[in-house]
Design a protein around this motif. Sequence first.
Motif, mmCIF file in Angstrom:
data_model
loop_
_atom_site.group_PDB
_atom_site.id
_atom_site.type_symbol
_atom_site.label_atom_id
_atom_site.label_comp_id
_atom_site.label_asym_id
_atom_site.label_seq_id
_atom_site.Cartn_x
_atom_site.Cartn_y
_atom_site.Cartn_z
ATOM 1 N N PHE A 43 27.117 74.541 46.127
ATOM 2 C CA PHE A 43 28.304 74.060 46.841
ATOM 3 C C PHE A 43 29.266 73.365 45.882
ATOM 4 C CE2 PHE A 43 30.491 70.505 49.027
ATOM 5 C CZ PHE A 43 31.330 71.273 49.822
ATOM 6 N N MET A 57 20.205 73.619 64.974
ATOM 7 C CA MET A 57 19.373 72.947 65.965
ATOM 8 C C MET A 57 17.965 73.541 65.885
ATOM 9 S SD MET A 57 21.396 70.730 67.421
ATOM 10 C CE MET A 57 20.661 70.228 68.990
ATOM 11 N N TRP A 64 24.281 64.220 65.393
ATOM 12 C CA TRP A 64 23.577 63.867 64.145
ATOM 13 C C TRP A 64 23.265 62.367 64.115
ATOM 14 C CZ3 TRP A 64 20.693 65.874 60.640
ATOM 15 C CH2 TRP A 64 20.516 65.251 59.405
ATOM 16 N N ALA A 116 28.806 66.513 60.348
ATOM 17 C CA ALA A 116 27.416 66.113 60.053
ATOM 18 C C ALA A 116 27.108 66.391 58.577
ATOM 19 C CB ALA A 116 26.444 66.862 60.962
ATOM 20 N N VAL A 117 27.534 67.545 58.106
ATOM 21 C CA VAL A 117 27.336 67.901 56.694
ATOM 22 C C VAL A 117 28.046 66.884 55.798
ATOM 23 C CG1 VAL A 117 27.911 69.637 54.930
ATOM 24 C CG2 VAL A 117 26.992 70.361 57.146
ATOM 25 N N LYS A 148 16.698 69.520 68.174
ATOM 26 C CA LYS A 148 17.167 68.429 67.311
ATOM 27 C C LYS A 148 17.990 68.995 66.157
ATOM 28 C CE LYS A 148 14.712 64.162 67.551
ATOM 29 N NZ LYS A 148 14.365 63.051 66.672
ATOM 30 N N PRO A 149 19.101 68.309 65.809
ATOM 31 C CA PRO A 149 19.890 68.829 64.696
ATOM 32 C C PRO A 149 19.222 68.547 63.348
ATOM 33 C CG PRO A 149 20.871 66.809 65.544
ATOM 34 C CD PRO A 149 19.679 67.101 66.410
ATOM 35 N N VAL A 150 19.279 69.524 62.471
ATOM 36 C CA VAL A 150 18.796 69.347 61.092
ATOM 37 C C VAL A 150 19.855 69.900 60.146
ATOM 38 C CG1 VAL A 150 16.348 69.549 61.732
ATOM 39 C CG2 VAL A 150 17.622 71.605 61.037
ATOM 40 N N LEU A 151 19.775 69.497 58.893
ATOM 41 C CA LEU A 151 20.616 70.085 57.848
ATOM 42 C C LEU A 151 19.717 70.941 56.968
ATOM 43 C CD1 LEU A 151 22.879 67.022 56.997
ATOM 44 C CD2 LEU A 151 23.563 69.127 58.177
ATOM 45 N N THR A 208 24.576 72.969 52.635
ATOM 46 C CA THR A 208 23.680 72.624 53.743
ATOM 47 C C THR A 208 24.303 73.110 55.043
ATOM 48 O OG1 THR A 208 24.646 70.424 54.062
ATOM 49 C CG2 THR A 208 22.730 70.564 52.623
ATOM 50 N N LYS A 209 23.440 73.539 55.958
ATOM 51 C CA LYS A 209 23.933 74.085 57.228
ATOM 52 C C LYS A 209 23.349 73.312 58.394
ATOM 53 C CE LYS A 209 25.382 78.745 56.195
ATOM 54 N NZ LYS A 209 24.800 80.035 55.822
ATOM 55 N N TYR A 210 24.217 72.986 59.319
ATOM 56 C CA TYR A 210 23.823 72.266 60.526
ATOM 57 C C TYR A 210 23.170 73.229 61.495
ATOM 58 C CZ TYR A 210 24.499 69.019 64.461
ATOM 59 O OH TYR A 210 24.329 68.171 65.520
ATOM 60 N N SER A 222 17.123 68.724 54.823
ATOM 61 C CA SER A 222 17.457 67.647 53.887
ATOM 62 C C SER A 222 16.409 66.530 53.959
ATOM 63 C CB SER A 222 18.855 67.092 54.203
ATOM 64 O OG SER A 222 18.923 66.688 55.562
ATOM 65 N N THR A 223 15.902 66.265 55.153
ATOM 66 C CA THR A 223 14.887 65.225 55.343
ATOM 67 C C THR A 223 13.580 65.614 54.659
ATOM 68 O OG1 THR A 223 15.910 64.783 57.477
ATOM 69 C CG2 THR A 223 13.762 63.778 57.092
ATOM 70 N N ASP A 232 30.496 71.132 62.812
ATOM 71 C CA ASP A 232 29.275 70.951 62.015
ATOM 72 C C ASP A 232 29.573 70.314 60.661
ATOM 73 O OD1 ASP A 232 30.666 73.196 61.333
ATOM 74 O OD2 ASP A 232 28.916 74.466 60.999
ATOM 75 N N GLN A 260 22.481 65.884 43.609
ATOM 76 C CA GLN A 260 22.831 64.646 44.318
ATOM 77 C C GLN A 260 21.694 64.189 45.235
ATOM 78 O OE1 GLN A 260 26.977 63.912 45.665
ATOM 79 N NE2 GLN A 260 26.167 64.308 47.688
ATOM 80 N N ASP A 261 21.129 65.121 45.996
ATOM 81 C CA ASP A 261 20.076 64.744 46.948
ATOM 82 C C ASP A 261 18.766 64.397 46.250
ATOM 83 O OD1 ASP A 261 21.753 65.012 49.073
ATOM 84 O OD2 ASP A 261 21.131 67.038 49.598
ATOM 85 N N ALA A 268 20.456 61.596 66.689
ATOM 86 C CA ALA A 268 19.239 62.414 66.673
ATOM 87 C C ALA A 268 18.068 61.739 65.987
ATOM 88 C CB ALA A 268 19.509 63.751 66.003
ATOM 89 N N ASN A 287 26.282 63.509 55.513
ATOM 90 C CA ASN A 287 25.145 63.608 54.603
ATOM 91 C C ASN A 287 25.609 63.710 53.146
ATOM 92 O OD1 ASN A 287 22.204 63.964 54.210
ATOM 93 N ND2 ASN A 287 22.839 65.922 53.360
#
Lengths: 319, 319
Positions: free
Chosen positions: B239, B225, A275, A248-249, B229-232, B221-223, B143-144, A245, B196-197, A278, A252
Amino acid sequence: MVAFRMKRLVRVGAVALLLTPFLSLSALAEADDPLPSWNEGAAKAAILDLVSKTTTEGGRDYVVPADRTAVFDQDGTTWVSHPLYGQALFALDRLAELAPEHPEWKDTEPFKTVLDGDHEAMAKFTEKDWFEIVAVTHAGMTSTDFAKIVADWLPKSKNPIFKRPVTELVYQPMIEVMDYLRASGFRTYIVTGGGQDFVRVYSKPVYGIPTEQVIGSSIVTKYEMVDGKPVLMRDPKLFFNDDFDGKAVGINLFIGKRPQIAFGNSDGDKEMLQWTTAGDERAARFPGPARRCQEGSRLRSGRRLAGHQGRDVQPGTDG
Amino acid sequence: MVAFRMKRLVRVGAVALLLTPFLSLSALAEADDPLPSWNEGAAKAAILDLVSKTTTEGGRDYVVPADRTAVFDQDGTTWVSHPLYGQALFALDRLAELAPEHPEWKDTEPFKTVLDGDHEAMAKFTEKDWFEIVAVTHAGMTSTDFAKIVADWLPKSKNPIFKRPVTELVYQPMIEVMDYLRASGFRTYIVTGGGQDFVRVYSKPVYGIPTEQVIGSSIVTKYEMVDGKPVLMRDPKLFFNDDFDGKAVGINLFIGKRPQIAFGNSDGDKEMLQWTTAGDERAARFPGPARRCQEGSRLRSGRRLAGHQGRDVQPGTDG
């Protein structure tokens, strides 16, 4: 027609030159193909198709050059990872080099096993064992000194099977596809479970990838003043595990945009491949050609040095 | 001569166009100068000198284009940070927007103070207070989704003094120097204590800086499903604190090479400036023009949202 071929030669750049020590007619014909080492199969067709779609202006799948992003795993995907990862070879060589200053290692595990050259016992090392080796070989010096130690080691390094420096054991098909993607406007990244600062030492000459496009695992660094000058001291403590994982992190975190294409060969690449694919129908994913190269190999696989945190890679799972 | 001037116009790009709504003769004369908004002083001379030295092939101080790196603090350096940081304005607006779903906030600190609009009490918020606000405004979504929330807010944002969106309150001299450095082959980075984001949402249209060249503070951020679908997912946990020593660490982590030039205006930039100038005689450092712009301001300064970890920025210390 020759002009066109010459243009293609330029397009595939160093790879084509590598393939054509003498500029023969067959070499010129080969140079028409940006991926001459790839078998004519589904993977090659998909790469060519993705590049065509993402670079055709006006098309539904067009991606502006600034957003074209390709990510590559390293160990087993872009270079040889058997019988041990390149970075494991570095750690073991470094341990042997430092041993005279540490007579106590002769009687202390996991150092004893390494110094005894007991490869069978080393194959059973736990993550904790590996991290103890990382701690004494990768930490306790400045970032600048570490880079110098790695740079000095690389030309002396020797893969036990192929008897050549690790930097010479790179998969030609992957060099071709990196070069092809860059010539098509893609930014190419290494996304490795291995050490970010280790890979950065050779990423430019070996892959044509600059330091800022190498994403990897890292240990904590601390800003300190030494003799009135700031240094970054490397601490024996994991900061970021760029694997599973974490890939993917990490994509990003370091890039902030989703790649269109990803290359990996092992279970640690699964989330990176997920990722990448997707978010967008344009994205494609491919196993590295390493899978085929390594099939049939029954040699012990090293484990990644930084990370995994209890999720072991069994021998051969990335082959 | 006109051709030369036109060439210069192209060189300073959008900035020159901004300065010349009508292509008058005086505008053309101005366009000869890549930094027309800068006073003729030591800082401007040093920038011009550094660019000249690092881009003159064969010179002792020549830097190949691939290694030319410039780093810029954001708050107080490239955009307005008074009376509150732009990201603090976002957090407070977001809190007000979410308040109807959280009736308990009316009686819970630090939310009560924000919802009451008690600016005096807000100026005394601790890091813990701010992080509680970050937790409910910056975390708990993908994140999206976070990027979309920020993108939707930006055009509606309003600086309390200037009554304009935060993205319009950018310092012209810094836009000029970013553009000048890029035209001279430098890669420009934002290196911010801010999120940053958050910055990545507008860095390209506002500064011409792509997401992968924005280095900032980040939360975990954590991966995961979600619906296959994968998300963060953004977690309310720090962090990386890209401030003070973290800026030098961050430059090494994200770029892996030392910049030749750095711009900052506050104590949180000290280590970045030290790190930039420590390795090489060519490196130069400059306080941002913000120092002059903000002198005389006695308005309350916001604190950075992510980080500081107990090291408070007192009101006005970055002014």
